[in-house]
Design an enzyme around this catalytic site. Structure first.
Site, short mmCIF file in Angstrom:
data_model
loop_
_atom_site.label_atom_id
_atom_site.label_comp_id
_atom_site.label_asym_id
_atom_site.label_seq_id
_atom_site.Cartn_x
_atom_site.Cartn_y
_atom_site.Cartn_z
NE ARG A 86 -7.05 64.85 -0.35
CZ ARG A 86 -5.99 64.11 -0.11
NH1 ARG A 86 -5.82 62.99 -0.77
NH2 ARG A 86 -5.13 64.47 0.80
NE ARG A 95 -7.01 62.97 4.14
CZ ARG A 95 -5.71 62.85 3.87
NH1 ARG A 95 -5.26 61.81 3.21
NH2 ARG A 95 -4.87 63.75 4.30
CG ASP A 98 -4.96 59.81 0.65
OD1 ASP A 98 -4.37 60.49 -0.22
OD2 ASP A 98 -4.38 59.25 1.60
CG ASP A 100 -1.56 57.94 -0.29
OD1 ASP A 100 -1.74 58.99 -0.95
OD2 ASP A 100 -1.72 57.87 0.93
#
Ligand code: X6L
Ligand code: MG
Ligand code: MG
Length: 167
Positions: A86, A95, A98, A100
């Site tokens: 990334r 991207r 990701d 999270d």
């Protein structure tokens, strides 16, 4: 004395390269680095939000358990993103991967690098749709609406070929 085991819910996203392979590789990386698989949502194709002039995302939610402490978990999530090359060029830009952190058990964390529950999860259909699959009680507990604007289920959870051995 051993530390506690946390239930964690993560949101994964990709909108560059092979989005499916990026998500599967990301989960495999997490499972090889201290997380144990519990459950996953299907994979949704979602309209980009924040910065809209970018390709559509694949998004999913994953439920794991881990004995990693929250900041160790954050570091593993960042390593997974790095593993997938990334590049952080543009804020909210495209991207490859990701990862999270949404929830860590019922912890509330307010650190410079880590806020849990994720402060904006309640506003994002690409997070709530997948998370809603993990049990409506989870959403009810957090008082979140279950909205489906701009998201389409592409690959049902039963068809997600996850390597849960983490190999
Ligand atoms: C006003 C201002 C309204 C900012 C929304 C929302 C900004 C979400 C950033 C916002 C705002 C974000 C993904 C994405 C991003 C993703 C989809 C972000 C960070 N990540 N769109 N946009 N999926 N569909 O994973 O979440 S950028
Ligand atoms: Mg994100
Ligand atoms: Mg992120």
């Amino acid at each position: 004395m051993s530390g506690q085991i946390y239930d964690v819910w993560l949101s994964l996203g990709s909108n560059l390269g092979n989005r499916y392979e990026n998500l599967m590789g990301g989960v495999a990386f997490l499972l090889a680095n201290g997380l144990a698989f519990r459950n996953c949502s299907g994979i949704y194709e979602t309209e980009p939000v924040g910065y809209t002039d970018q390709p559509p995302f694949y998004n999913m939610a994953v439920h794991c358990s881990t004995s990693l402490e929250p900041l160790e978990l954050l570091e593993v999530c960042r390593q997974a993103e790095r593993e997938y090359k990334r590049e952080r060029n543009l804020r909210w830009g495209p991207r490859t991967l990701d990862v999270d952190i949404l929830l860590i058990g019922d912890l509330t964390i307010n650190l410079p690098d880590l806020t849990v529950p994720h402060p904006r999860m309640g506003e994002r259909a690409f997070v709530l749709g997948p998370l809603g699959e993990m049990g409506i009680s989870l959403l009810a507990k957090w008082g979140l609406p279950w909205i489906h604007e701009g998201i389409v289920l592409k690959i049902p959870a039963a068809d997600v070929k996850m390597n849960i051995a983490g190999e």
